[in-house]
Design an enzyme around this catalytic site. Sequence first.
Site, mmCIF file in Angstrom:
data_model
loop_
_atom_site.group_PDB
_atom_site.id
_atom_site.type_symbol
_atom_site.label_atom_id
_atom_site.label_comp_id
_atom_site.label_asym_id
_atom_site.label_seq_id
_atom_site.Cartn_x
_atom_site.Cartn_y
_atom_site.Cartn_z
ATOM 1 C CD GLU A 69 13.569 -23.273 -8.399
ATOM 2 O OE1 GLU A 69 13.432 -24.034 -9.361
ATOM 3 O OE2 GLU A 69 14.209 -22.201 -8.456
ATOM 4 C CG ASN A 108 16.984 -22.767 2.069
ATOM 5 O OD1 ASN A 108 17.519 -22.007 1.253
ATOM 6 N ND2 ASN A 108 15.719 -23.128 1.964
ATOM 7 C CB ALA A 120 22.140 -7.131 11.932
ATOM 8 C CB CYS A 158 12.081 -21.442 2.551
ATOM 9 S SG CYS A 158 10.911 -21.434 1.191
HETATM 10 C C1 UGA Z 1 14.985 -18.728 0.666
HETATM 11 C C2 UGA Z 1 16.337 -18.898 -0.032
HETATM 12 O O1 UGA Z 1 17.017 -17.644 -0.072
HETATM 13 C C3 UGA Z 1 16.138 -19.424 -1.464
HETATM 14 O O2 UGA Z 1 17.383 -19.641 -2.078
HETATM 15 C C4 UGA Z 1 15.353 -20.717 -1.392
HETATM 16 O O3 UGA Z 1 15.094 -21.241 -2.671
HETATM 17 C C5 UGA Z 1 14.029 -20.462 -0.691
HETATM 18 O O4 UGA Z 1 14.280 -19.955 0.629
HETATM 19 C C6 UGA Z 1 13.284 -21.766 -0.613
HETATM 20 O O5 UGA Z 1 13.739 -22.664 0.100
HETATM 21 O O6 UGA Z 1 12.309 -21.947 -1.354
HETATM 22 P P1 UGA Z 1 13.090 -16.845 0.610
HETATM 23 O O7 UGA Z 1 12.420 -17.631 1.691
HETATM 24 O O8 UGA Z 1 12.276 -16.357 -0.543
HETATM 25 O O9 UGA Z 1 14.277 -17.719 -0.037
HETATM 26 O O10 UGA Z 1 13.713 -15.579 1.288
HETATM 27 P P2 UGA Z 1 15.166 -15.000 1.587
HETATM 28 O O11 UGA Z 1 15.470 -13.932 0.616
HETATM 29 O O12 UGA Z 1 16.145 -16.081 1.750
HETATM 30 O O13 UGA Z 1 14.911 -14.315 3.000
HETATM 31 C C7 UGA Z 1 14.529 -15.129 4.116
HETATM 32 C C8 UGA Z 1 14.385 -14.287 5.347
HETATM 33 O O14 UGA Z 1 15.657 -13.830 5.784
HETATM 34 C C9 UGA Z 1 13.525 -13.027 5.190
HETATM 35 O O15 UGA Z 1 12.668 -12.941 6.312
HETATM 36 C C10 UGA Z 1 14.524 -11.899 5.162
HETATM 37 O O16 UGA Z 1 14.000 -10.702 5.668
HETATM 38 C C11 UGA Z 1 15.617 -12.458 6.084
HETATM 39 N N1 UGA Z 1 16.947 -11.876 5.848
HETATM 40 C C12 UGA Z 1 17.570 -12.034 4.642
HETATM 41 C C13 UGA Z 1 17.589 -11.200 6.874
HETATM 42 O O17 UGA Z 1 17.057 -11.066 7.985
HETATM 43 N N2 UGA Z 1 18.843 -10.684 6.658
HETATM 44 C C14 UGA Z 1 19.462 -10.821 5.461
HETATM 45 O O18 UGA Z 1 20.598 -10.337 5.328
HETATM 46 C C15 UGA Z 1 18.815 -11.504 4.436
#
Ligand code: UGA
Length: 447
Positions: A160, A220, A264, A272
């Site tokens: 997923e 991921n 950043a 995750c």
């Molecule tokens: C992540 C993946 O994006 C999903 O595709 C995956 O299904 C999911 O993990 C999982 O393994 O279940 P998620 O944990 O909901 O999803 O969150 P993200 O949107 O990926 O963000 C993760 C972290 O990265 C957050 O703390 C966000 O603030 C940070 N982030 C994201 C940044 O610091 N910079 C960015 O440019 C993007």
Amino acid sequence: MNSPTKQTVQTLRLSVIGTGYLGATHAACMAELGFEVIGLDVVPEKVDLLNSGKVPFYEPELEEVLQRNIAAGRVKFTTSFAEVADFADIHFICVGTPQQSGSYAADVSQVFGAVESLAPHLSPGDLVVGKSTVPVGTAEKIAEILKISAPGVEVVWNPEFLREGFAVQDTLEPDRLVVGVTSPGAESRMRAVYAPMIEKGIPFLVTDFPTAELVKVAANSFLATKISFINAMAEVCESAGADVVQLAEAIGYDTRIGNKFLGAGLGFGGGCLPKDIRAFMARAGELGAEEALTFLREVDQINLRRRSHTVDLARKELGGELRGKTICMFGATFKPDSDDVRDSPALDVAVALANAGATVVVHDPKGTVNAERVYPTLTYSTDAMKAAAHADLIIHATEWMQYREIDPAELAKVVSQKNIIDARNKLDVAAWRAAGWNIRALGRPTA
Ligand code: UGA
């Protein structure tokens, strides 16, 4: 245990084991596609809540989808594995695989627990579909177990990719579908499940177990690497007096690089990305491929350094001393549009500041209840202005839209000192400076 009802149904009947962010969303969305769905959780309170149309966590749109499908009689929840097996013949495993305590490896006990509880009730021809994020090799192990405990039951691996905050959209309109199968029969049944999406042109990739399992952790790991890459650039930008936001924009126009996941700031958290890269390293070590993933250790280190760097910056902005200072954290969740505080960078920073002697008041639109459960000693407020009252420093730690809409001049009236750190690089630096604030943005020039 095939019931007569089960054998004669025209519509596919599915079960979803585990009703966390992944399972509850999958159950509601499969019902939305028109299937008859039963969800299972071992926690009776969760089951009662879901049956009453309430989602036990915050996820935009999900409650509406759930309520619509409960009303249509397409989804229900239970604690009984026997009921699940009697009702459905395709069973999605959606339980959690957290990091093991004291190790980088994933704790897969809930996955095997679910399979073992389900197995005695299954019938030949049933399909067990794994969606949880697991170490490569898990699907094969499950297939071995079922060969003995439930002969004639097949396994499929179907990772997923949903993001919290966009879970419904990502489930109904995913970028791609991946299934690891060992027979054409299993493939065609998965094609039937996802027919509405395949018809829309969503790519459907058929592969083997290990590839399907690895696709998830590779994706991921790539996302985590992209974030840490830009955060490493932020470190260099700070030393060189450059601007990481402009740098990210400029490299992002290159379509080979792309502009997504180049934000950043305080780095990644959640249930995750952090645990998945660690579990991937641990599994690679077991497979003798440790060297291939040593770079992920650096990705993890860069990410954790953002948190300590933010604490150092707070100390610096407050004249070298945190003791006795009042700091307001804007944000507690690991990302906006979620109430999830697992491995939240914002809370990690809040706790470090409190441990250094600061009084920390945490505001979050949705996450304070969960945050208080984990860190009861911090002070919480659901009103941003009240949380900021008498603050010597504000830290913008989670990029909820509401913080971008705050009027710097109004906020200036309630604080003790007009200091703010934009740890997510989402505030309008010029507007805050114009309102008299001393604003520091991670990876951006000081003035
Ligand atoms: C992540 C993946 O994006 C999903 O595709 C995956 O299904 C999911 O993990 C999982 O393994 O279940 P998620 O944990 O909901 O999803 O969150 P993200 O949107 O990926 O963000 C993760 C972290 O990265 C957050 O703390 C966000 O603030 C940070 N982030 C994201 C940044 O610091 N910079 C960015 O440019 C993007």
